[in-house]
Design a protein around this motif. Structure first.
Motif, PDB file in Angstrom:
ATOM      1  N   SER A  59       0.834  -1.200   0.000  1.00  0.00           N
ATOM      2  CA  SER A  59       0.000   0.000   0.000  1.00  0.00           C
ATOM      3  C   SER A  59       0.873   1.256   0.000  1.00  0.00           C
ATOM      4  CB  SER A  59      -0.913   0.007   1.227  1.00  0.00           C
ATOM      5  OG  SER A  59      -1.836  -1.052   1.182  1.00  0.00           O
ATOM      6  N   PHE A  60       0.256   2.388  -0.293  1.00  0.00           N
ATOM      7  CA  PHE A  60       0.972   3.658  -0.381  1.00  0.00           C
ATOM      8  C   PHE A  60       0.287   4.731   0.464  1.00  0.00           C
ATOM      9  CE2 PHE A  60       2.124   1.476  -4.257  1.00  0.00           C
ATOM     10  CZ  PHE A  60       3.459   1.805  -4.464  1.00  0.00           C
ATOM     11  N   LEU A  61       1.100   5.601   1.043  1.00  0.00           N
ATOM     12  CA  LEU A  61       0.630   6.822   1.684  1.00  0.00           C
ATOM     13  C   LEU A  61       1.078   7.998   0.831  1.00  0.00           C
ATOM     14  CD1 LEU A  61      -0.558   8.442   4.107  1.00  0.00           C
ATOM     15  CD2 LEU A  61       1.760   8.408   5.087  1.00  0.00           C
TER      16      LEU A  61
ATOM     17  N   VAL B 127       7.258  16.681   8.962  1.00  0.00           N
ATOM     18  CA  VAL B 127       6.502  16.007   7.898  1.00  0.00           C
ATOM     19  C   VAL B 127       7.085  14.616   7.651  1.00  0.00           C
ATOM     20  CG1 VAL B 127       5.777  16.108   5.481  1.00  0.00           C
ATOM     21  CG2 VAL B 127       5.822  18.197   6.865  1.00  0.00           C
ATOM     22  N   GLU B 128       8.406  14.500   7.660  1.00  0.00           N
ATOM     23  CA  GLU B 128       9.037  13.183   7.477  1.00  0.00           C
ATOM     24  C   GLU B 128       8.548  12.182   8.518  1.00  0.00           C
ATOM     25  OE1 GLU B 128      13.409  13.091   5.393  1.00  0.00           O
ATOM     26  OE2 GLU B 128      13.297  13.490   7.547  1.00  0.00           O
ATOM     27  N   ARG B 129       8.372  12.633   9.742  1.00  0.00           N
ATOM     28  CA  ARG B 129       7.975  11.723  10.821  1.00  0.00           C
ATOM     29  C   ARG B 129       6.568  11.163  10.603  1.00  0.00           C
ATOM     30  NH1 ARG B 129       8.589  14.397  16.435  1.00  0.00           N
ATOM     31  NH2 ARG B 129       8.453  12.243  17.176  1.00  0.00           N
ATOM     32  N   LEU B 130       5.760  11.847   9.806  1.00  0.00           N
ATOM     33  CA  LEU B 130       4.425  11.339   9.500  1.00  0.00           C
ATOM     34  C   LEU B 130       4.496  10.073   8.648  1.00  0.00           C
ATOM     35  CD1 LEU B 130       2.678  14.744   8.723  1.00  0.00           C
ATOM     36  CD2 LEU B 130       2.454  13.377  10.815  1.00  0.00           C
ATOM     37  N   PHE B 131       5.644   9.837   8.025  1.00  0.00           N
ATOM     38  CA  PHE B 131       5.830   8.651   7.188  1.00  0.00           C
ATOM     39  C   PHE B 131       6.438   7.481   7.961  1.00  0.00           C
ATOM     40  CE2 PHE B 131       5.500  11.876   3.872  1.00  0.00           C
ATOM     41  CZ  PHE B 131       4.759  11.223   2.893  1.00  0.00           C
ATOM     42  N   ASP B 132       6.511   7.577   9.279  1.00  0.00           N
ATOM     43  CA  ASP B 132       7.059   6.465  10.062  1.00  0.00           C
ATOM     44  C   ASP B 132       6.310   5.174   9.710  1.00  0.00           C
ATOM     45  OD1 ASP B 132       8.758   8.203  11.302  1.00  0.00           O
ATOM     46  OD2 ASP B 132       7.730   8.213  13.242  1.00  0.00           O
ATOM     47  N   GLY B 133       7.070   4.113   9.471  1.00  0.00           N
ATOM     48  CA  GLY B 133       6.464   2.830   9.116  1.00  0.00           C
ATOM     49  C   GLY B 133       6.289   2.628   7.627  1.00  0.00           C
ATOM     50  N   PHE B 134       6.629   3.656   6.849  1.00  0.00           N
ATOM     51  CA  PHE B 134       6.580   3.560   5.389  1.00  0.00           C
ATOM     52  C   PHE B 134       7.986   3.762   4.822  1.00  0.00           C
ATOM     53  CE2 PHE B 134       2.327   4.969   6.558  1.00  0.00           C
ATOM     54  CZ  PHE B 134       1.502   4.207   5.739  1.00  0.00           C
TER      55      PHE B 134
ATOM     56  N   LEU C 265       9.955   5.678   2.256  1.00  0.00           N
ATOM     57  CA  LEU C 265       9.781   6.852   1.403  1.00  0.00           C
ATOM     58  C   LEU C 265      10.330   6.579   0.005  1.00  0.00           C
ATOM     59  CD1 LEU C 265      10.602   9.937   3.657  1.00  0.00           C
ATOM     60  CD2 LEU C 265       8.581   9.671   2.208  1.00  0.00           C
ATOM     61  N   LEU C 266       9.530   6.884  -0.993  1.00  0.00           N
ATOM     62  CA  LEU C 266      10.003   6.764  -2.367  1.00  0.00           C
ATOM     63  C   LEU C 266      10.872   7.965  -2.714  1.00  0.00           C
ATOM     64  CD1 LEU C 266       6.744   5.654  -4.239  1.00  0.00           C
ATOM     65  CD2 LEU C 266       8.358   4.267  -2.924  1.00  0.00           C
ATOM     66  N   ASP C 267      11.805   7.774  -3.633  1.00  0.00           N
ATOM     67  CA  ASP C 267      12.595   8.906  -4.118  1.00  0.00           C
ATOM     68  C   ASP C 267      11.673   9.924  -4.773  1.00  0.00           C
ATOM     69  OD1 ASP C 267      14.997   7.810  -3.299  1.00  0.00           O
ATOM     70  OD2 ASP C 267      15.352   6.800  -5.218  1.00  0.00           O
ATOM     71  N   PRO C 268      11.905  11.202  -4.577  1.00  0.00           N
ATOM     72  CA  PRO C 268      13.058  11.840  -3.932  1.00  0.00           C
ATOM     73  C   PRO C 268      12.848  12.161  -2.458  1.00  0.00           C
ATOM     74  CG  PRO C 268      11.768  13.487  -5.061  1.00  0.00           C
ATOM     75  CD  PRO C 268      11.050  12.184  -5.284  1.00  0.00           C
ATOM     76  N   GLY C 269      11.991  11.444  -1.760  1.00  0.00           N
ATOM     77  CA  GLY C 269      11.738  11.703  -0.352  1.00  0.00           C
ATOM     78  C   GLY C 269      10.704  12.792  -0.153  1.00  0.00           C
ATOM     79  N   VAL C 270      10.810  13.480   0.988  1.00  0.00           N
ATOM     80  CA  VAL C 270       9.913  14.599   1.287  1.00  0.00           C
ATOM     81  C   VAL C 270      10.537  15.860   0.702  1.00  0.00           C
ATOM     82  CG1 VAL C 270       8.925  16.033   3.116  1.00  0.00           C
ATOM     83  CG2 VAL C 270       8.946  13.534   3.346  1.00  0.00           C
ATOM     84  N   VAL C 271       9.869  16.418  -0.293  1.00  0.00           N
ATOM     85  CA  VAL C 271      10.389  17.581  -1.018  1.00  0.00           C
ATOM     86  C   VAL C 271       9.230  18.559  -1.250  1.00  0.00           C
ATOM     87  CG1 VAL C 271      12.254  16.334  -2.165  1.00  0.00           C
ATOM     88  CG2 VAL C 271       9.985  16.421  -3.232  1.00  0.00           C
ATOM     89  N   GLN C 272       9.558  19.744  -1.752  1.00  0.00           N
ATOM     90  CA  GLN C 272       8.501  20.690  -2.103  1.00  0.00           C
ATOM     91  C   GLN C 272       7.694  20.155  -3.291  1.00  0.00           C
ATOM     92  OE1 GLN C 272      11.768  23.628  -1.647  1.00  0.00           O
ATOM     93  NE2 GLN C 272      10.050  25.092  -1.620  1.00  0.00           N
ATOM     94  N   LEU C 273       6.441  20.563  -3.332  1.00  0.00           N
ATOM     95  CA  LEU C 273       5.481  19.982  -4.272  1.00  0.00           C
ATOM     96  C   LEU C 273       6.000  19.785  -5.696  1.00  0.00           C
ATOM     97  CD1 LEU C 273       2.357  22.038  -3.133  1.00  0.00           C
ATOM     98  CD2 LEU C 273       2.604  19.558  -2.887  1.00  0.00           C
TER      99      LEU C 273
ATOM    100  N   VAL D 230       5.604  10.427  -0.958  1.00  0.00           N
ATOM    101  CA  VAL D 230       4.850   9.184  -1.111  1.00  0.00           C
ATOM    102  C   VAL D 230       5.648   8.086  -0.434  1.00  0.00           C
ATOM    103  CG1 VAL D 230       3.880   7.490  -2.719  1.00  0.00           C
ATOM    104  CG2 VAL D 230       3.807   9.938  -3.286  1.00  0.00           C
ATOM    105  N   GLY D 231       4.971   7.311   0.412  1.00  0.00           N
ATOM    106  CA  GLY D 231       5.632   6.203   1.100  1.00  0.00           C
ATOM    107  C   GLY D 231       4.937   4.883   0.774  1.00  0.00           C
ATOM    108  N   ARG D 232       5.703   3.816   0.818  1.00  0.00           N
ATOM    109  CA  ARG D 232       5.173   2.478   0.536  1.00  0.00           C
ATOM    110  C   ARG D 232       5.305   1.616   1.787  1.00  0.00           C
ATOM    111  NH1 ARG D 232       6.608  -2.657  -1.196  1.00  0.00           N
ATOM    112  NH2 ARG D 232       5.219  -3.596  -2.775  1.00  0.00           N
TER     113      ARG D 232
END
Length: 268
Positions: free
Chosen positions: A185-187, A223-230, A232-240, A264-266
């Protein structure tokens, strides 16, 4: 399928609502004077908010195409807002008409639009629900009877968690959703930040404090911490616009205008 269990008394037009303010930023007409007044306060301090809103929609489209191209055939879009074309299901169905898209929002006015412009399409549903109560969302008939959580699902939290305070624990909200999501699944998430527009921005916070949902901006690490457990797909957490742009990568000057992170995290 549509879950619109609300009464007319629940439609509050006396206070601005973020979904209707966002509609105004995008140039839409599904808003009220109270929303326009609040939105203009934000525009006065952050004139780039209109550009940011458009970039947020573009990120949503790119991320939806990505998850569908990677095998996802179910999407739960929480905090969908006033329908703005291309909607999530329009992007997904352009890739595969079989994709099921469940929309969730806490504004009854959004629910009235959903019946006309979202759930009239095949393979769509709508649930009236609040991201602060993820368990209720997951057990809503429009979700539980429509989405198979034994199969990969993409959960979209696009421009919604900055309306959740630290006391309301956004990480716990994401964790509840993550536990319901199977492997593969993806977030998909975007979030406001003040990292690129330093200052007090009193009018902006005042505008949202007077609305139905005060604003809480977060840092890159927050914001990165919201992806805990996922993963992160490249390029990670970046500007829109920096998240897998379709064309030429954004310039540093273009990025300075965008006070939003995205990623986006998987789930493995």
């Amino acid at each position: 399928m549509t879950d619109q269990s609300f009464s007319p008394k629940e439609i509050d037009t006396s206070r601005a609502h973020p979904a209707r303010m966002y509609d105004y930023f995008l140039g839409g007409r599904d808003n009220y004077e109270v929303d326009r007044e609040a939105a203009e306060l934000v525009i006065g301090e952050l004139p780039d908010i209109r550009v940011t809103a458009r970039e947020n929609r573009a990120f949503l489209a790119r991320s939806v195409r990505h998850v569908v191209r990677n095998g996802v055939r179910q999407i739960v879009d929480i905090g969908t807002g006033i329908p703005t074309s291309p909607n999530t299901h329009e992007v997904a169905h352009a890739e595969d008409p079989r994709v099921r898209v469940a929309y969730v929002d806490n504004d009854p006015i959004v629910a009235t639009h959903a019946g006309a412009r979202l759930t009239s399409a095949p393979n769509t549903s709508f649930a009236l629900g609040d991201v602060r109560d993820p368990e209720k969302i997951l057990h809503s008939p429009a979700i539980a009877e429509f989405i198979d959580f034994d199969q990969p699902v993409a959960v979209l939290l696009v421009a919604v968690l900055h309306f959740v305070s630290e006391e309301e624990d956004p990480r716990a909200i994401v964790a509840t959703l993550r536990e319901a999501m199977p492997s593969g699944s993806f977030l998909v998430l975007s979030h406001a930040t003040s990292d690129f527009h330093p200052g007090d921005h009193d009018d902006t916070f005042r505008a949202y404090r007077g609305s139905t949902a005060p604003l809480t901006v977060r840092s890159h690490r927050g914001v990165e911490r919201l992806f805990d457990g996922f993963e992160l797909l490249d390029p990670g957490v970046v500007q829109l616009p920096a998240w897998r742009p379709d064309g030429t990568p954004p310039t540093p000057e273009e990025l300075r205008r965008i006070g939003f992170y995205a990623g986006v995290g998987r789930k493995s």
